[in-house]
Design a protein around this motif. Structure first.
Motif, PDB file in Angstrom:
ATOM      1  N   GLN A  24       0.839  -1.197   0.000  1.00 43.65           N
ATOM      2  CA  GLN A  24       0.000   0.000   0.000  1.00 43.65           C
ATOM      3  C   GLN A  24       0.880   1.256   0.000  1.00 43.65           C
ATOM      4  N   THR A  25       0.529   2.221  -0.837  1.00 44.36           N
ATOM      5  CA  THR A  25       1.310   3.468  -0.867  1.00 44.36           C
ATOM      6  C   THR A  25       0.982   4.312   0.365  1.00 44.36           C
ATOM      7  N   PHE A  26       1.868   5.270   0.626  1.00 41.65           N
ATOM      8  CA  PHE A  26       1.668   6.141   1.791  1.00 41.65           C
ATOM      9  C   PHE A  26       0.395   6.974   1.626  1.00 41.65           C
ATOM     10  N   SER A  27       0.174   7.499   0.412  1.00 47.23           N
ATOM     11  CA  SER A  27      -1.018   8.342   0.211  1.00 47.23           C
ATOM     12  C   SER A  27      -2.292   7.525   0.404  1.00 47.23           C
ATOM     13  N   GLU A  28      -2.273   6.290  -0.070  1.00 48.11           N
ATOM     14  CA  GLU A  28      -3.470   5.454   0.099  1.00 48.11           C
ATOM     15  C   GLU A  28      -3.671   5.104   1.578  1.00 48.11           C
ATOM     16  N   TRP A  29      -2.575   4.883   2.278  1.00 46.92           N
ATOM     17  CA  TRP A  29      -2.670   4.609   3.718  1.00 46.92           C
ATOM     18  C   TRP A  29      -3.280   5.810   4.439  1.00 46.92           C
ATOM     19  N   GLU A  86       4.306  12.619  -4.629  1.00 49.91           N
ATOM     20  CA  GLU A  86       5.227  13.288  -3.707  1.00 49.91           C
ATOM     21  C   GLU A  86       5.078  12.716  -2.298  1.00 49.91           C
ATOM     22  N   LEU A  87       3.819  12.504  -1.877  1.00 56.66           N
ATOM     23  CA  LEU A  87       3.618  11.911  -0.543  1.00 56.66           C
ATOM     24  C   LEU A  87       4.201  10.499  -0.506  1.00 56.66           C
ATOM     25  N   ASP A  88       4.010   9.750  -1.577  1.00 56.33           N
ATOM     26  CA  ASP A  88       4.529   8.373  -1.613  1.00 56.33           C
ATOM     27  C   ASP A  88       6.062   8.358  -1.586  1.00 56.33           C
ATOM     28  N   ARG A  89       6.651   9.264  -2.357  1.00 55.70           N
ATOM     29  CA  ARG A  89       8.121   9.331  -2.410  1.00 55.70           C
ATOM     30  C   ARG A  89       8.691   9.709  -1.040  1.00 55.70           C
ATOM     31  N   LEU A  90       8.105  10.733  -0.433  1.00 56.61           N
ATOM     32  CA  LEU A  90       8.650  11.216   0.836  1.00 56.61           C
ATOM     33  C   LEU A  90       8.237  10.329   2.006  1.00 56.61           C
TER      34      LEU A  90
END
Ligand SMILES: Cc1ncc(CN)c(N)n1
Length: 214
Positions: free
Chosen positions: A4-9, A178-182
């Motif tokens: 799961q990506t950070f943004s989806e989380w 960007e949220l996922d990368r960081l």
């Protein structure tokens, strides 16, 4: 199974609030073209005050981003959309509805501006991106529920078009990216800090639509 990506989380942590925003009765009334003139006027008068701090936050993202590649989309969006298309829409729509560009702030507008001003002052790029991402992603969420033909009235139709379409989708994908990368590899405490800001923004989006619905 992919991770799961950070943004989806972040988004999932904000359920059921997130779904309440994208399916809000006021948003539904916009996409169906049934939001009454008085309610649209009140909403857009307040949103024009929101957009002022939002535009400042975009400028902060240009300054605080950690790469040149990231600064460019913020600068592009700021120049093309926020200061031209959206601005002319507000002036035309408020003229049509007999609205004003300067009005006393509703409590939710003041609280939203406070959140944006707080993260802008922090110059913390991840927190800035989190607030921008909520504002744009959840607007894409409701606007993408609109079915053809879009409402005849330009006040409803153009507000949907500003938050839908290939360009806006790419912009939201960039913010999520960007949220996922960081977010990859962040410690638990920092993840929770970002979630706190993300959640406040989602709650304010819901309260903003509640205010508009009256
Ligand atoms: C309250 C609010 N949230 C988000 C958006 C989309 N830029 C907006 N115009 N207003």
């Amino acid at each position: 199974m992919s991770e799961q990506t950070f943004s989806e989380w972040l988004r999932q942590q904000c359920e059921p609030e997130w779904t309440a925003v994208v399916t809000h009765p006021f948003a539904t009334a916009i996409i169906e073209g049934t939001a009454a003139g008085d309610a649209m006027r009140r909403y857009l008068e307040q949103d024009f005050q929101f957009v002022d701090s939002f535009t400042a936050l975009l400028g902060a993202a240009v300054a605080a981003a950690d790469t040149f590649e990231a600064r460019v989309p913020y600068g592009t969006f700021l120049g093309q959309v926020a200061t031209t298309e959206e601005k002319t829409y507000f002036h035309r729509a408020l003229a049509e509805l007999g609205g004003r560009t300067e009005v006393p702030l509703e409590p939710v507008t003041a609280a939203f501006r406070e959140l944006m001003d707080e993260v802008r002052r922090s110059q913390d790029y991840l927190l800035i991106a989190a607030v921008l991402c909520v504002a744009e992603w959840c607007y894409l969420g409701w606007a993408s529920r609109a079915a053809e033909p879009l409402p005849e009235s330009f006040v409803h139709r153009e507000w949907i078009e500003l938050h839908e379409g290939a360009e806006f989708r790419a912009w939201v994908a960039f913010l999520r990216g960007e949220l996922d990368r960081l977010g990859a590899g962040l410690g638990e405490e920092r993840r929770r800090e970002v979630l706190g800001v993300f959640r406040r923004a989602v709650e304010l989006e819901r309260a903003f639509f509640d205010m508009a619905a009256g």
